[in-house]
Design a protein around this motif. Structure first.
Motif, short mmCIF file in Angstrom:
data_model
loop_
_atom_site.label_atom_id
_atom_site.label_comp_id
_atom_site.label_asym_id
_atom_site.label_seq_id
_atom_site.Cartn_x
_atom_site.Cartn_y
_atom_site.Cartn_z
N TYR A 146 5.18 3.75 -1.36
CA TYR A 146 6.06 4.37 -0.36
C TYR A 146 6.21 5.87 -0.59
CZ TYR A 146 7.14 0.02 1.93
OH TYR A 146 7.02 -1.14 2.65
N ALA A 147 6.14 6.31 -1.83
CA ALA A 147 6.19 7.75 -2.08
C ALA A 147 5.04 8.45 -1.37
CB ALA A 147 6.12 8.02 -3.59
N TYR A 148 3.84 7.90 -1.48
CA TYR A 148 2.68 8.52 -0.83
C TYR A 148 2.73 8.38 0.69
CZ TYR A 148 0.36 9.61 -5.23
OH TYR A 148 0.04 10.15 -6.45
N LEU A 149 3.24 7.26 1.19
CA LEU A 149 3.37 7.13 2.64
C LEU A 149 4.35 8.16 3.19
CD1 LEU A 149 3.48 3.33 3.60
CD2 LEU A 149 1.60 4.94 3.83
N ILE A 150 5.46 8.36 2.50
CA ILE A 150 6.44 9.35 2.95
C ILE A 150 5.84 10.75 2.97
CG2 ILE A 150 8.57 10.54 2.26
CD1 ILE A 150 9.57 7.75 1.28
N ASP A 156 1.64 15.07 8.00
CA ASP A 156 1.04 14.93 9.34
C ASP A 156 1.84 15.66 10.41
OD1 ASP A 156 -1.19 13.47 8.65
OD2 ASP A 156 -0.43 11.55 9.38
N THR A 157 3.14 15.82 10.21
CA THR A 157 3.97 16.47 11.23
C THR A 157 3.85 17.99 11.18
OG1 THR A 157 6.02 16.70 9.92
CG2 THR A 157 5.64 14.58 11.04
N PHE A 158 3.26 18.53 10.12
CA PHE A 158 3.13 19.98 9.98
C PHE A 158 1.70 20.49 10.18
CE2 PHE A 158 7.16 19.35 7.66
CZ PHE A 158 7.94 20.29 8.33
N SER A 159 0.72 19.61 10.07
CA SER A 159 -0.67 19.98 10.37
C SER A 159 -1.42 18.73 10.80
CB SER A 159 -1.35 20.63 9.16
OG SER A 159 -1.42 19.72 8.08
N PRO A 160 -2.35 18.85 11.75
CA PRO A 160 -3.04 17.66 12.26
C PRO A 160 -3.77 16.90 11.15
CG PRO A 160 -3.44 19.57 13.68
CD PRO A 160 -2.76 20.09 12.45
N LEU A 161 -3.41 15.65 10.97
CA LEU A 161 -3.98 14.78 9.94
C LEU A 161 -3.81 15.37 8.54
CD1 LEU A 161 -7.32 13.75 11.72
CD2 LEU A 161 -5.10 12.60 11.81
N GLY A 162 -2.77 16.18 8.36
CA GLY A 162 -2.56 16.88 7.10
C GLY A 162 -2.20 15.98 5.93
N GLY A 163 -1.81 14.74 6.22
CA GLY A 163 -1.40 13.85 5.14
C GLY A 163 -2.46 12.86 4.71
N TYR A 166 -2.94 11.80 1.01
CA TYR A 166 -1.81 11.07 0.42
C TYR A 166 -1.76 9.64 0.97
CZ TYR A 166 -1.00 15.89 -0.61
OH TYR A 166 -1.18 17.18 -1.02
N LEU A 167 -2.13 9.47 2.23
CA LEU A 167 -2.25 8.12 2.77
C LEU A 167 -3.40 7.38 2.10
CD1 LEU A 167 -1.64 8.87 6.56
CD2 LEU A 167 0.01 8.07 4.87
N ASP A 168 -4.47 8.10 1.78
CA ASP A 168 -5.57 7.49 1.03
C ASP A 168 -5.08 6.98 -0.33
OD1 ASP A 168 -7.63 7.73 2.88
OD2 ASP A 168 -8.26 9.71 2.15
N ARG A 169 -4.20 7.73 -0.96
CA ARG A 169 -3.67 7.30 -2.26
C ARG A 169 -2.82 6.04 -2.10
NH1 ARG A 169 -2.01 13.09 -5.14
NH2 ARG A 169 -4.10 14.02 -5.02
N ALA A 170 -2.07 5.98 -1.00
CA ALA A 170 -1.30 4.76 -0.74
C ALA A 170 -2.24 3.56 -0.59
CB ALA A 170 -0.44 4.93 0.51
N LYS A 211 -2.51 12.32 15.00
CA LYS A 211 -2.62 13.66 15.59
C LYS A 211 -1.41 13.94 16.48
CE LYS A 211 -7.68 13.98 15.62
NZ LYS A 211 -8.90 13.99 16.47
N GLY A 212 -0.95 12.90 17.15
CA GLY A 212 0.22 13.05 18.01
C GLY A 212 1.49 13.35 17.24
#
Length: 302
Positions: A146-150, A156-163, A166-170, A211-212
């Motif tokens: 959950y740390a990595y999902l958060i 993602d909200t600050f750059s397109p697909l920016g997270g 970290y989602l890969d780590r989750a 992206k949205g």
């Protein structure tokens, strides 16, 4: 440049390079064990402290966050059973927020998610051990997942697909749990499981959702105070994509979680301004999120 703008731009670019890593999360942990029969409730107080320290005192990325930039989040765990000493099960609700530029409120960046399959072992005063890409125990797998999902959904909200990384780590954490026979991690755990949450986030078919998240937050909410009609048009583009995504994955966990967190916000955003946009927003929202239709009546002034 005023202080608020400096803080906000630091968040937009992810971190400030200060030569040392710092913690990313500012997580409030609440443990509710009212339904558990235990002679000594202190274990749950210790559990709160240990979980919060694990989440808040550990650097999860190679970025550096100043204290005011840390991601505010909540982990609320309802412990429902303690079948034996040191063994627990319950339901966890996880949520996170990010600031809205030129506004006095925060918005959800990780949506309210009720995980009903928290099963773990915990012993008072025993350190919570965690190793990257290795399964150590179910508890630290849950917390780190959950740390990595958060962090990922926040970025993602600050750059397109920016997270993505970290989602890969989750997902790496999820992969490390395979074969451990713990609930919630397997594909057959059901559509509301941890497995499908991260799989949906990283599924290329659902990429327009992520992206949205940038369009909705950075090009929508963050400019709404200054340019409301432009913000509404940008969010409208995202809603059109959501309509298509809903046809691909009807009633998906991502969409349900999004609307659970954002229905009131969307109703408020489209409650004034261009009536053509408002009518289109109303039609899409009531179609893809009919359970919240009453809230969307506000859009048409009903």
């Amino acid at each position: 440049m005023n202080t608020l703008r400096k803080i906000f731009l630091a968040l937009v670019f992810g971190a400030v390079a200060l030569g040392a890593r710092a913690q990313e999360l500012d997580c409030r942990v609440v443990i509710n064990a009212d339904n558990v029969e235990a002679t000594d409730k202190r274990v749950f107080q210790e559990m709160e402290r240990a979980f919060a320290e694990f989440l808040n005192n550990r650097p999860w990325t190679d970025m550096t966050y100043q204290r005011h930039e840390r991601i505010k989040c909540n982990l609320i765990l309802n412990v429902e059973d303690m079948p034996s000493i040191g063994n627990f099960s319950g339901t966890a609700t996880v949520q996170a927020a990010r600031p809205v530029f030129d506004a006095s409120y925060e918005t959800m960046s990780f949506y309210v998610f009720a995980d009903k399959e928290w099963v773990f072992e915990y012993t008072e005063s025993q350190p919570l051990e965690y190793a990257e890409n290795t399964y150590v125990n179910n508890l630290t797998s849950l917390l780190s997942y959950y740390a990595y999902l958060i962090i990922g959904t926040h970025q993602d909200t600050f750059s397109p697909l920016g997270g993505t990384k970290y989602l890969d780590r989750a997902r790496d954490i999820l992969n490390a749990t395979q074969g451990q026979q713990r609930p919630g991690w397997e594909s057959f755990s059901g559509p509301n499981s941890r497995y499908w949450l991260v799989e949906d986030l990283l599924n290329t078919r659902m990429e327009n959702f992520r992206k949205g998240m940038y369009d909705y937050h950075r090009k929508g909410l963050d400019i709404y105070a200054e340019k409301p009609e432009e913000a509404m048009k940008n969010v409208m583009g995202f809603l059109r994509n959501l309509k298509e995504l809903n046809s691909l994955r009807p009633n998906s966990l991502l969409l349900r979680s999004f609307f659970q967190a954002k229905a009131d916000e969307l109703a408020n955003m489209f409650s004034k301004g261009n009536m053509t946009l408002r009518k289109e927003a109303y039609e899409i929202l009531t179609q893809v999120n009919p359970t919240e239709s009453d809230k969307y009546e506000k859009i048409l002034g009903k």
